[in-house]
Scaffold this motif. Structure first.
Motif, PDB file in Angstrom:
ATOM      1  N   THR A 184       0.819  -1.170   0.089  1.00 46.40           N
ATOM      2  CA  THR A 184       0.130   0.074  -0.068  1.00 46.40           C
ATOM      3  C   THR A 184       0.915   1.168   0.050  1.00 46.40           C
ATOM      4  OG1 THR A 184      -0.017   0.048   2.550  1.00 46.40           O
ATOM      5  CG2 THR A 184      -1.862  -1.155   1.227  1.00 46.40           C
ATOM      6  N   GLY A 185       0.106   2.229  -0.237  1.00 43.74           N
ATOM      7  CA  GLY A 185       0.848   3.650  -0.142  1.00 43.74           C
ATOM      8  C   GLY A 185       1.898   3.824  -1.185  1.00 43.74           C
ATOM      9  N   SER A 239       1.579   8.483  -5.792  1.00 44.48           N
ATOM     10  CA  SER A 239       0.863   9.299  -6.718  1.00 44.48           C
ATOM     11  C   SER A 239       1.715   9.453  -8.047  1.00 44.48           C
ATOM     12  CB  SER A 239       0.249  10.572  -6.437  1.00 44.48           C
ATOM     13  OG  SER A 239      -0.301  11.430  -7.532  1.00 44.48           O
ATOM     14  N   ASP A 254      -6.906   1.633  -5.930  1.00 49.00           N
ATOM     15  CA  ASP A 254      -6.677   2.963  -5.832  1.00 49.00           C
ATOM     16  C   ASP A 254      -7.242   3.258  -4.252  1.00 49.00           C
ATOM     17  OD1 ASP A 254      -9.595   3.070  -6.046  1.00 49.00           O
ATOM     18  OD2 ASP A 254      -9.622   3.613  -8.196  1.00 49.00           O
ATOM     19  N   SER A 255      -7.347   4.414  -4.096  1.00 49.85           N
ATOM     20  CA  SER A 255      -7.967   4.855  -2.761  1.00 49.85           C
ATOM     21  C   SER A 255      -9.225   4.401  -2.323  1.00 49.85           C
ATOM     22  CB  SER A 255      -7.845   6.410  -2.647  1.00 49.85           C
ATOM     23  OG  SER A 255      -8.951   7.056  -3.476  1.00 49.85           O
ATOM     24  N   GLU A 301      -6.208   6.782  -9.436  1.00 55.70           N
ATOM     25  CA  GLU A 301      -4.561   6.574  -9.295  1.00 55.70           C
ATOM     26  C   GLU A 301      -4.377   5.404  -8.451  1.00 55.70           C
ATOM     27  OE1 GLU A 301      -0.775   8.496  -9.934  1.00 55.70           O
ATOM     28  OE2 GLU A 301      -2.519   9.277 -10.305  1.00 55.70           O
ATOM     29  N   THR A 359      -2.713   3.017  -5.816  1.00 55.03           N
ATOM     30  CA  THR A 359      -1.990   3.175  -4.736  1.00 55.03           C
ATOM     31  C   THR A 359      -1.696   1.932  -4.089  1.00 55.03           C
ATOM     32  OG1 THR A 359      -4.064   3.278  -3.510  1.00 55.03           O
ATOM     33  CG2 THR A 359      -3.407   5.371  -4.300  1.00 55.03           C
ATOM     34  N   GLN A 360      -2.190   0.913  -4.569  1.00 50.81           N
ATOM     35  CA  GLN A 360      -1.855  -0.679  -3.760  1.00 50.81           C
ATOM     36  C   GLN A 360      -2.079  -1.709  -4.649  1.00 50.81           C
ATOM     37  OE1 GLN A 360      -5.231  -1.472  -1.057  1.00 50.81           O
ATOM     38  NE2 GLN A 360      -6.260   0.216  -2.014  1.00 50.81           N
TER      39      GLN A 360
END
Length: 162
Positions: free
Chosen positions: A25-26, A29, A56-57, A138, A140-141
């Motif tokens: 995760t994290g 961007s 994504d988020s 976007e 993200t993980q």
């Protein structure tokens, strides 16, 4: 002339594979390229498909993939399978199998991603595959898992991103 090339890759910390998922995760961007390296991944339980998903988020996305896994065995056997719920990495993996390989995940434009890989499944199979997926936001993980909820019982995974 080619444009769009950035700096070097940032390597995450390797994760020992245990439990039902292995997650990263994290992811920042603006990431456009991810190299995933896995060594000696094994699972407990009955035969299962090995896969990974991106998100994504809003979380890991479980649909909208176009993915295929192709294998060639040392005895000459061949086969393939496809998936729309994940990037498939191995079909009908058993508790005696071991998966090692490299996966390349690249952004084409916007939130569209293409995945390709080459791997060894024990000493018997060579595997290769490809697929694509458009996320709703976007990236993200990403997350590795076994269809049916089997657990990892060995190996490690790491990512590098740019």
């Amino acid at each position: 002339t080619a444009t769009g090339f950035g700096g070097g890759y940032t390597q995450a910390t390797a994760v020992s594979a245990s439990g039902t998922t292995v997650s990263f995760t994290g992811i920042p961007s603006g990431t456009n390229n991810i190299i995933i390296t896995a060594e000696n991944l094994t699972m407990s339980g009955s035969s299962s498909n090995f896969q990974y998903q991106i998100g994504d988020s809003g979380g890991i996305e479980t649909s909208g993939y176009s993915s295929i896994d192709v294998f060639r065995g040392s005895g000459g056997d061949t086969g393939f399978t496809s998936s729309t719920s994940a990037f498939i990495l191995a079909y009908s993996f058993s508790a005696a199998d071991v998966w090692s390989g490299n996966i390349f995940l690249q952004r084409i434009s916007g939130n569209k991603w293409v995945s390709t890989y080459n791997a060894q499944d024990i000493t018997e199979y060579w595997r290769s595959g490809t697929g694509h997926k458009e996320l709703s936001g976007e990236l993200t993980q990403l997350q590795f898992s076994w269809v049916g909820g089997n657990s990892f019982d060995g190996g490690s995974v790491n990512i590098q991103y740019q």
